[in-house]
Scaffold this motif. Structure first.
Motif, short mmCIF file in Angstrom:
data_model
loop_
_atom_site.label_atom_id
_atom_site.label_comp_id
_atom_site.label_asym_id
_atom_site.label_seq_id
_atom_site.Cartn_x
_atom_site.Cartn_y
_atom_site.Cartn_z
N ASP A 92 0.86 -1.17 0.00
CA ASP A 92 0.00 0.00 0.00
C ASP A 92 0.91 1.23 0.00
N THR A 93 0.99 1.90 -1.13
CA THR A 93 1.80 3.13 -1.18
C THR A 93 0.92 4.35 -0.92
N TYR A 94 -0.40 4.16 -1.01
CA TYR A 94 -1.29 5.31 -0.85
C TYR A 94 -1.34 5.80 0.61
N SER A 95 -1.72 4.90 1.51
CA SER A 95 -1.95 5.31 2.91
C SER A 95 -0.75 5.98 3.56
N PRO A 96 0.47 5.41 3.45
CA PRO A 96 1.60 6.04 4.13
C PRO A 96 2.05 7.35 3.49
N LEU A 97 1.69 7.57 2.21
CA LEU A 97 2.21 8.75 1.52
C LEU A 97 1.18 9.87 1.34
N ALA A 98 -0.09 9.58 1.59
CA ALA A 98 -1.16 10.56 1.31
C ALA A 98 -0.94 11.89 2.04
N ALA A 99 -0.40 11.83 3.25
CA ALA A 99 -0.15 13.06 4.01
C ALA A 99 1.33 13.23 4.32
N VAL A 146 8.34 -0.62 -0.63
CA VAL A 146 8.42 -1.96 -1.24
C VAL A 146 9.41 -2.83 -0.47
N LEU A 147 10.60 -2.28 -0.21
CA LEU A 147 11.65 -3.05 0.46
C LEU A 147 11.26 -3.47 1.88
N HIS A 148 10.35 -2.72 2.50
CA HIS A 148 9.97 -3.01 3.89
C HIS A 148 8.56 -3.58 4.01
N THR A 149 8.02 -4.07 2.91
CA THR A 149 6.68 -4.68 2.96
C THR A 149 6.70 -6.05 2.29
N GLY A 150 7.56 -6.91 2.77
CA GLY A 150 7.55 -8.30 2.33
C GLY A 150 8.37 -8.64 1.11
N TRP A 151 9.12 -7.69 0.58
CA TRP A 151 9.90 -7.92 -0.64
C TRP A 151 10.91 -9.05 -0.47
N HIS A 152 11.72 -8.97 0.58
CA HIS A 152 12.77 -9.97 0.78
C HIS A 152 12.18 -11.34 1.10
N ALA A 153 11.13 -11.36 1.91
CA ALA A 153 10.48 -12.64 2.23
C ALA A 153 9.94 -13.29 0.95
N TRP A 154 9.35 -12.48 0.08
CA TRP A 154 8.79 -12.98 -1.18
C TRP A 154 9.88 -13.61 -2.04
N LEU A 155 11.07 -13.03 -2.00
CA LEU A 155 12.20 -13.55 -2.79
C LEU A 155 12.96 -14.64 -2.05
N GLY A 156 12.54 -14.93 -0.81
CA GLY A 156 13.24 -15.95 -0.02
C GLY A 156 14.59 -15.47 0.49
N PRO A 186 16.89 -13.02 3.36
CA PRO A 186 16.78 -12.46 4.71
C PRO A 186 16.47 -10.97 4.65
N ASP A 187 15.75 -10.47 5.65
CA ASP A 187 15.36 -9.06 5.68
C ASP A 187 16.55 -8.12 5.68
N ASP A 188 17.67 -8.58 6.25
CA ASP A 188 18.83 -7.68 6.31
C ASP A 188 19.58 -7.62 4.98
N ALA A 189 19.01 -8.29 3.95
CA ALA A 189 19.64 -8.25 2.64
C ALA A 189 19.62 -6.86 2.05
N ALA A 190 18.73 -5.99 2.55
CA ALA A 190 18.68 -4.60 2.06
C ALA A 190 19.87 -3.85 2.57
#
Length: 197
Positions: free
Chosen positions: A146-153, A181-191, A193-197
């Motif tokens: 969801d890019t709308y809700s966090p960025l609307a204001a 994107v990077l903090h909403t499941g991207w790394h998990a989806w690619l299998g 680790p979260d610290d890969a960013a």
């Protein structure tokens, strides 16, 4: 070494239009994705594309870019064109549902990035559209950003839009989208680790 092949479909936002660095959110996310495999990102953007038009073209265009030996994945970047085209929420929902259902039938894992805020006049309608897309993805257990809700204001997002044409983000705005994107499941989806960013 294997290959992870990401095919990204969407409108001018996936192409990074308006970004002076020419990276957009896709380029920034790819640059921050560390994988042992070779990462190939193929961006297939059509400016001003509605979810109906995307639904009509994606399968043929994506299929031609898949490799049998690769970990093929689909990223769907949704824009705001459905509003300008007067599409109903039901039609927009169905269009995304059809894309995700076909991807699942073809065993192509999908990831969806929703439309970010644009002109303030369309705020309420865009919030509804984003929520509708989120519901479709969630029902199919497909990650949705969801890019709308966090960025609307968000002050930096709104300032970035205002500094440009009021429609497309610039460098800061695309950076914010990439962060989401990077903090909403991207790394998990690619299998990865979260610290890969």
């Amino acid at each position: 070494m294997g290959e992870t092949r990401l095919v990204v479909v969407g409108d001018e936002l996936v192409a990074g239009a308006g970004d002076p660095k020419a990276l957009g959110w896709v380029g920034r996310v790819a640059a921050r994705t560390r994988t042992d495999d070779r990462l190939t990102v193929l961006t297939l953007a059509v400016p001003g594309e509605t979810s109906t038009a995307l639904g009509q073209r994606w399968d043929d265009e994506v299929t031609r870019r898949l490799a049998p030996e690769a970990d093929n994945r689909l990223v769907v970047g949704l824009g705001r064109a459905d509003l300008a085209a007067g599409l109903s929420l039901a039609r927009s929902r169905l269009n995304l549902a059809n894309v995700l259902d076909v991807a699942e039938q073809r065993h192509i894992p999908a990831f969806v990035v929703g439309p970010p805020p644009g002109a303030t006049a369309e705020g309420e309608r865009l919030a509804e559209l984003s929520a509708a897309f989120a519901d479709v993805a969630t029902r199919r257990r497909v990650p949705y950003v969801d890019t709308y809700s966090p960025l609307a204001a968000h002050e930096q997002w709104l300032g970035d839009l205002a500094a440009g044409d009021g429609v497309l983000p610039g460098q800061a705005g695309y950076g914010l989208m990439a962060w989401l994107v990077l903090h909403t499941g991207w790394h998990a989806w690619l299998g990865l680790p979260d610290d890969a960013a």
